[in-house]
Structure formats: C-alpha cells, structure tokens
Design an enzyme around this catalytic site. Sequence first.
Site, PDB file in Angstrom:
ATOM      1  N   LYS A 180       0.423   3.696  -2.444  1.00  0.00           N
ATOM      2  CA  LYS A 180      -0.795   3.909  -3.079  1.00  0.00           C
ATOM      3  C   LYS A 180      -0.333   5.583  -2.764  1.00  0.00           C
ATOM      4  CE  LYS A 180      -3.648   0.433  -0.811  1.00  0.00           C
ATOM      5  NZ  LYS A 180      -4.591   0.725   0.215  1.00  0.00           N
ATOM      6  N   TYR A 193      -3.975   4.050   7.996  1.00  0.00           N
ATOM      7  CA  TYR A 193      -5.793   3.499   7.925  1.00  0.00           C
ATOM      8  C   TYR A 193      -6.329   4.206   8.748  1.00  0.00           C
ATOM      9  CZ  TYR A 193      -3.810   0.922   3.783  1.00  0.00           C
ATOM     10  OH  TYR A 193      -2.800   0.817   3.012  1.00  0.00           O
ATOM     11  N   TYR A 216      -3.092  -2.749 -10.681  1.00  0.00           N
ATOM     12  CA  TYR A 216      -2.804  -2.680  -8.792  1.00  0.00           C
ATOM     13  C   TYR A 216      -2.185  -3.502  -8.376  1.00  0.00           C
ATOM     14  CZ  TYR A 216      -4.391  -2.422  -4.471  1.00  0.00           C
ATOM     15  OH  TYR A 216      -4.318  -2.393  -2.899  1.00  0.00           O
ATOM     16  N   VAL A 267       1.521  -3.938   3.616  1.00  0.00           N
ATOM     17  CA  VAL A 267       1.671  -4.983   4.869  1.00  0.00           C
ATOM     18  C   VAL A 267       2.182  -6.244   3.673  1.00  0.00           C
ATOM     19  CG1 VAL A 267      -1.047  -5.639   4.229  1.00  0.00           C
ATOM     20  CG2 VAL A 267      -0.356  -6.747   2.707  1.00  0.00           C
ATOM     21  N   SER A 278       1.151  -1.657   0.007  1.00  0.00           N
ATOM     22  CA  SER A 278      -0.008   0.038  -0.165  1.00  0.00           C
ATOM     23  C   SER A 278       0.969   1.536   0.122  1.00  0.00           C
ATOM     24  CB  SER A 278      -1.084  -0.199   1.061  1.00  0.00           C
ATOM     25  OG  SER A 278      -1.952  -0.923   0.953  1.00  0.00           O
TER      26      SER A 278
END
Length: 305
Positions: A64, A241, A189, A259, A61
């Site tokens: 992103k 998050y 992605y 992760v 992530s």
Amino acid sequence: METLLNKILKDNKHLTREGKVASYIPALKKANQDDLGICIVDVNGNTYKAGEYNKKFTIQSISKTISLMLAIMDNGEDIVFDKIGMEPTGDAFNSMVKLEMISPSKPLNPMINAGAIAVASLIKGKNADEKFERLLNLFRKISNNNKLNINKEAYLSEKETGDRNRALAYFMKDVGIFDGNVEEILDVYFRQCAIEVNSIDIANIGLFLANRGQIPKTREKVTTESIAKTVKTFMITCGMYNESGQFAIEVGIPAKSGVGGGIMASVPNEMGIGVFGPALNEKGNSIAGYGVLKDLSDKLNLSIF
Ligand code: DON
C-alpha cells in the site's frame, strides 16, 4: 551486526508460538509459524542478514505504501487526498464501520484496505493489466530485484474469497469515491498484495524510502522527497493499523506490516529493514517481527523521536 541480529532473533523466537498465521486468505495458511528472519540494508551499501531472511512471502499490505506513491505521482496529492483521508482510524485494517459515518464518505487513510482500494482506482493505465504492470515495474526497480512477480496461488485465493474487500469497493463506488469497473480495481489490488518478496526485497524498498525517494545504488531519483516523506509519515501514523500509536512509542520507526508476515521499516537517511515472521498478533501484525524491531530500535537507538 549479524551477531546482534542473531541474538535478537533468538530472544524473540518464542513469540512466534504466541501468534497465528493468517487464515482468512486460504493460501496464507501454508506459512510456517516458526519462521523469523531479518535483513538490513544501509545507505552505505552494507547488507546484514539473519534467520529466514531468504524465505518468500507475499507482500500484502506493505504494497500500500508504493501504490500510494504511484497514485500521487500519477495524480498529485490534491486529487488523491480529495478521495482518501490522512487520519489514523483506531479500527481494524479491513473495517467498514467509518466509511458510512463520515460525510461525504471517504476512507480515513490509504493504509487501510478501503483506502488502498481507492488508491488502486487512481493508478493510471488503460486496464487492470497495464495498471498492475506499471506498479510491478516500480516494485522491481526500488527493490533492486527484476525477478519480482506475483504468487498466483495467493492472488487467486484472495480473489476468490475477498468478499469483505469487494463489499468495501462496491460501497465506495456507490458513494462516488471512484467510478469504473470495481472488479478491475480489485484485481489490481489483489495482484499488488500477492507480489512475492523476501526480507531483502522489502529492506531495499524501505531503504529507498529512507533515502528520500532515491535508490542509493544507482542514484536514480524515482520519486520526489516530498512524496517519500508523505509515505513515511503514513507509515508512522497508520502503518501498523490500530497498533500504530503503541509501535511509534515502543519502536519509533516508520513501518508497514502485511498479513503475509512482513514488516518493512525505514530509518530516515540511514537504513531499510525487512522482517519476516508469519505468526501474527490480533491486530494483524507479525508478533515476533514487532519484538525484533523493538529490540533493534532499543539496541541501535533508532527511534526518530
Ligand atoms: O486486503 C487484504 O485483506 C490483504 N490482501 C492485505 C491485508 C493486510 O496485509 C493487512 N495487514 N496487516
């Protein structure tokens, strides 16, 4: 500095035993739960390293942030934020619950999976290969590492098992957040998440953002100050998050987790920090990486607040 980093790693090492490596992407199960490493690069060209800073892991992530940067560079903020919101969720990174509750439907922010998949749909290119190539070249440039590439096993592992992301993507196509080939968008992605890095690479990317979109070494201005600021702001509000609020209070540095165990942090105008510790807490953030950043922020007074 390296004495301090070694001490901070030692003090937080026990946390690695309290977390778990990610297992929902089968290839990630192979990580060594005990690993912990850090790299700091600063605007003056200094590099400080300790622990397993050289170990490779998939960026997940953390990617992103940079896909968002490219999507804004390609389309402008108005188009991107017409499709994707700017608000924290309080939900897990892969949650689908709010997608259907907001009308008209749109992912709450670009750091959660739904938002990042929508961002991938906005990257320009005639097909998935070309879109990913553009993204990978950007990663290579800002990490100062021309050898960056994907970990094929991690990519295929997620492509094979990523049904929750598939569900999010098909839902978003159905409600008109994007059109086009869903599997192609997911492919971009999944590939971006599987880019293999070490702590030095993500520290360099963090430094590039800290330095307002300019690579300190080459002085190349890759993006605008305004886009770099938008990305760092999402890192503060959504980068960890549903732990972003606590992290902002306890650490106070724009950061983005993945992760794979990485956390990339950017201390504005000062330094980039890359931490690696694959044992995760229940929010999906590196458990020892969080502790290391907290201690580092305390000791060096890094909080931006
Ligand atoms: O989409 C996924 O589930 C992964 N490729 C990335 C998720 C992730 O890294 C969440 N971060 N903590």
